[in-house]
Write a protein that holds these residues in place. Structure first.
Motif, PDB file in Angstrom:
ATOM      1  N   ILE A 129       0.862  -1.178   0.000  1.00 39.81           N
ATOM      2  CA  ILE A 129       0.000   0.000   0.000  1.00 39.81           C
ATOM      3  C   ILE A 129       0.903   1.233   0.000  1.00 39.81           C
ATOM      4  N   ASP A 130       0.591   2.198  -0.857  1.00 36.75           N
ATOM      5  CA  ASP A 130       1.434   3.394  -0.979  1.00 36.75           C
ATOM      6  C   ASP A 130       0.657   4.675  -0.685  1.00 36.75           C
ATOM      7  N   ARG A 131      -0.409   4.543   0.073  1.00 37.30           N
ATOM      8  CA  ARG A 131      -1.219   5.697   0.466  1.00 37.30           C
ATOM      9  C   ARG A 131      -1.778   5.428   1.855  1.00 37.30           C
ATOM     10  N   ASP A 132      -2.222   6.480   2.521  1.00 37.11           N
ATOM     11  CA  ASP A 132      -2.862   6.270   3.813  1.00 37.11           C
ATOM     12  C   ASP A 132      -4.216   5.595   3.609  1.00 37.11           C
ATOM     13  N   PRO A 133      -4.567   4.644   4.456  1.00 35.13           N
ATOM     14  CA  PRO A 133      -5.861   3.968   4.314  1.00 35.13           C
ATOM     15  C   PRO A 133      -7.033   4.930   4.496  1.00 35.13           C
ATOM     16  N   GLU A 134      -8.121   4.657   3.787  1.00 30.73           N
ATOM     17  CA  GLU A 134      -9.344   5.427   3.991  1.00 30.73           C
ATOM     18  C   GLU A 134     -10.044   4.999   5.275  1.00 30.73           C
ATOM     19  N   LEU A 135      -9.767   3.804   5.724  1.00 30.66           N
ATOM     20  CA  LEU A 135     -10.362   3.258   6.942  1.00 30.66           C
ATOM     21  C   LEU A 135      -9.924   4.071   8.152  1.00 30.66           C
ATOM     22  N   SER A 136     -10.808   4.245   9.110  1.00 28.02           N
ATOM     23  CA  SER A 136     -10.471   4.985  10.331  1.00 28.02           C
ATOM     24  C   SER A 136      -9.383   4.251  11.108  1.00 28.02           C
ATOM     25  N   ALA A 137      -8.440   5.016  11.621  1.00 32.71           N
ATOM     26  CA  ALA A 137      -7.332   4.447  12.388  1.00 32.71           C
ATOM     27  C   ALA A 137      -7.722   4.291  13.854  1.00 32.71           C
ATOM     28  N   ASP A 138      -7.329   3.178  14.437  1.00 33.57           N
ATOM     29  CA  ASP A 138      -7.590   2.939  15.857  1.00 33.57           C
ATOM     30  C   ASP A 138      -6.645   3.811  16.684  1.00 33.57           C
ATOM     31  N   PRO A 139      -7.171   4.741  17.485  1.00 29.11           N
ATOM     32  CA  PRO A 139      -6.304   5.667  18.231  1.00 29.11           C
ATOM     33  C   PRO A 139      -5.534   4.999  19.357  1.00 29.11           C
ATOM     34  N   ARG A 140      -5.836   3.746  19.671  1.00 27.55           N
ATOM     35  CA  ARG A 140      -5.139   3.061  20.750  1.00 27.55           C
ATOM     36  C   ARG A 140      -3.761   2.551  20.338  1.00 27.55           C
ATOM     37  N   VAL A 141      -3.500   2.490  19.029  1.00 28.18           N
ATOM     38  CA  VAL A 141      -2.226   1.958  18.551  1.00 28.18           C
ATOM     39  C   VAL A 141      -1.110   2.964  18.822  1.00 28.18           C
ATOM     40  N   ARG A 142      -0.001   2.463  19.324  1.00 28.01           N
ATOM     41  CA  ARG A 142       1.162   3.329  19.572  1.00 28.01           C
ATOM     42  C   ARG A 142       2.425   2.488  19.511  1.00 28.01           C
ATOM     43  N   ARG A 143       3.537   3.178  19.483  1.00 28.78           N
ATOM     44  CA  ARG A 143       4.821   2.484  19.545  1.00 28.78           C
ATOM     45  C   ARG A 143       5.024   1.908  20.941  1.00 28.78           C
ATOM     46  N   VAL A 144       5.605   0.723  20.970  1.00 30.09           N
ATOM     47  CA  VAL A 144       5.917   0.075  22.239  1.00 30.09           C
ATOM     48  C   VAL A 144       7.215   0.663  22.785  1.00 30.09           C
ATOM     49  N   THR A 145       7.284   0.854  24.080  1.00 27.77           N
ATOM     50  CA  THR A 145       8.493   1.381  24.716  1.00 27.77           C
ATOM     51  C   THR A 145       9.259   0.242  25.393  1.00 27.77           C
ATOM     52  N   MET A 146      10.534   0.489  25.660  1.00 29.63           N
ATOM     53  CA  MET A 146      11.382  -0.574  26.211  1.00 29.63           C
ATOM     54  C   MET A 146      10.883  -1.070  27.565  1.00 29.63           C
ATOM     55  N   ASP A 147      10.244  -0.187  28.346  1.00 26.64           N
ATOM     56  CA  ASP A 147       9.759  -0.658  29.648  1.00 26.64           C
ATOM     57  C   ASP A 147       8.522  -1.552  29.507  1.00 26.64           C
ATOM     58  N   GLU A 148       8.032  -1.734  28.258  1.00 22.35           N
ATOM     59  CA  GLU A 148       6.918  -2.638  28.001  1.00 22.35           C
ATOM     60  C   GLU A 148       7.376  -3.942  27.339  1.00 22.35           C
ATOM     61  N   PHE A 149       8.685  -4.170  27.309  1.00 21.11           N
ATOM     62  CA  PHE A 149       9.211  -5.381  26.672  1.00 21.11           C
ATOM     63  C   PHE A 149       8.547  -6.631  27.231  1.00 21.11           C
ATOM     64  N   ASP A 150       8.426  -6.730  28.547  1.00 21.67           N
ATOM     65  CA  ASP A 150       7.880  -7.946  29.158  1.00 21.67           C
ATOM     66  C   ASP A 150       6.404  -8.133  28.857  1.00 21.67           C
ATOM     67  N   LEU A 151       5.720  -7.074  28.423  1.00 27.89           N
ATOM     68  CA  LEU A 151       4.329  -7.209  27.987  1.00 27.89           C
ATOM     69  C   LEU A 151       4.263  -7.698  26.545  1.00 27.89           C
ATOM     70  N   LEU A 152       5.127  -7.132  25.712  1.00 30.23           N
ATOM     71  CA  LEU A 152       5.084  -7.470  24.292  1.00 30.23           C
ATOM     72  C   LEU A 152       5.662  -8.842  23.999  1.00 30.23           C
ATOM     73  N   TYR A 153       6.711  -9.218  24.704  1.00 34.67           N
ATOM     74  CA  TYR A 153       7.448 -10.422  24.349  1.00 34.67           C
ATOM     75  C   TYR A 153       6.585 -11.690  24.309  1.00 34.67           C
ATOM     76  N   PRO A 154       5.715 -11.938  25.282  1.00 38.39           N
ATOM     77  CA  PRO A 154       4.886 -13.155  25.186  1.00 38.39           C
ATOM     78  C   PRO A 154       3.995 -13.173  23.942  1.00 38.39           C
ATOM     79  N   ALA A 155       3.522 -12.015  23.505  1.00 36.66           N
ATOM     80  CA  ALA A 155       2.720 -11.962  22.285  1.00 36.66           C
ATOM     81  C   ALA A 155       3.574 -12.298  21.072  1.00 36.66           C
TER      82      ALA A 155
END
Length: 279
Positions: A129-155
């Protein structure tokens, strides 16, 4: 050697010509372009070689040769030459991946010596995809920070087990843990995290100035079928196109109908067909 053609390891001197070769199709070739950009083809850094197939002085094709064998812009003559080089050097890769038109004939040539494969995935639609989606973006999405490694790693482990079929922690998991930490530190890991649990996650696996490739798209099993992934991916694509590269790619197993429907809804188009051989 085939006539005037030869395979040799590429060096820093070859970087301009191999970049030009790979940028013929920056989306399809993003993995190899990323490896070249991040290692500058220094042997002590790369941990694998990149071979070039030359016709005289002209670089015709390239191939990443390490735990992953990834041919790029590979002609039939280059595929045959890369197969021979792979066998002569005695490399025991974990996978072959890339365009179906290169990977399947390469595998056919080396399978008697490297097989049997643990999993053959001959049809994997390559999407971009080379354009922004027309679909609404979920505002909950964000970059993961290093202090959240132990949360992300099991996923990440759960996704790897589900997708690849082996436990990345079976040998201690140090390499996999380091890779996840690296992606977080680069700002390449994205997630929805609520009440201390990951509902959605994905990462950028490789990037160049022209393109990037998403990997590890995962939704917590009890939230699947609730349209979490589409809005989350729309958010990721917007962030990635703004901050990393204008073209966003991924590839998916052809039998994964639910994922393919989600990607279509977000706006991805099918551009090519990949194949993967897991050993």
């Amino acid at each position: 050697m085939l006539g005037t053609a030869v395979v040799r390891g590429l060096t820093a001197h070859d970087i301009p010509s191999v970049r030009m070769l790979l940028d013929r199709d920056p989306g399809v070739n993003v993995f190899l372009r990323y490896r070249i950009d991040t290692t500058a083809l220094r042997d002590r850094v790369v941990g694998a070689r990149v071979w070039g197939f030359f016709d005289g002085d002209d670089l015709v094709s390239a191939c990443h040769a390490g735990s992953n064998i990834v041919p790029a812009e590979a002609t039939p003559e280059a595929i045959e030459a890369f197969a021979e080089h792979l066998l002569v050097e005695g490399i025991r890769p974990a996978s072959l991946a890339g365009l179906q038109s290169a990977v399947l004939p390469l595998w056919e040539r080396v399978a008697p010596f490297l097989g049997p494969a643990r999993s053959v995935r001959p049809v994997q639609p390559f999407l971009s995809i080379d354009r922004d989606p027309e679909l609404s973006a979920d505002p909950r999405v964000r970059r993961v920070t290093m202090d959240e490694f132990d949360l992300l790693y099991p996923a990440c482990v759960a996704m790897f087990l589900e997708e690849v079929g082996i436990d990345p922690e079976a040998a201690g998991g140090h390499g996999y843990r380091a890779r996840v930490a690296q992606l977080i530190s680069q700002g390449w890991a994205f997630a929805i995290i609520e009440d201390g649990e990951v509902l959605f996650k994905t990462e950028i696996g490789a990037a160049s100035p022209l393109a990037c490739q998403l990997q590890g798209v995962w939704v917590r099993p009890d939230r699947r079928g609730q349209e979490v992934a589409a809005g989350a991916l729309a958010a990721v694509i917007r962030m990635v196109r703004r901050d990393v590269a204008p073209l966003v790619t991924l590839y998916v197993n052809d039998h994964n109908a639910a994922a393919r429907a989600t990607y279509r809804r977000v706006g991805f188009g099918e551009r090519a067909t990949f194949a993967s051989i897991l050993l």
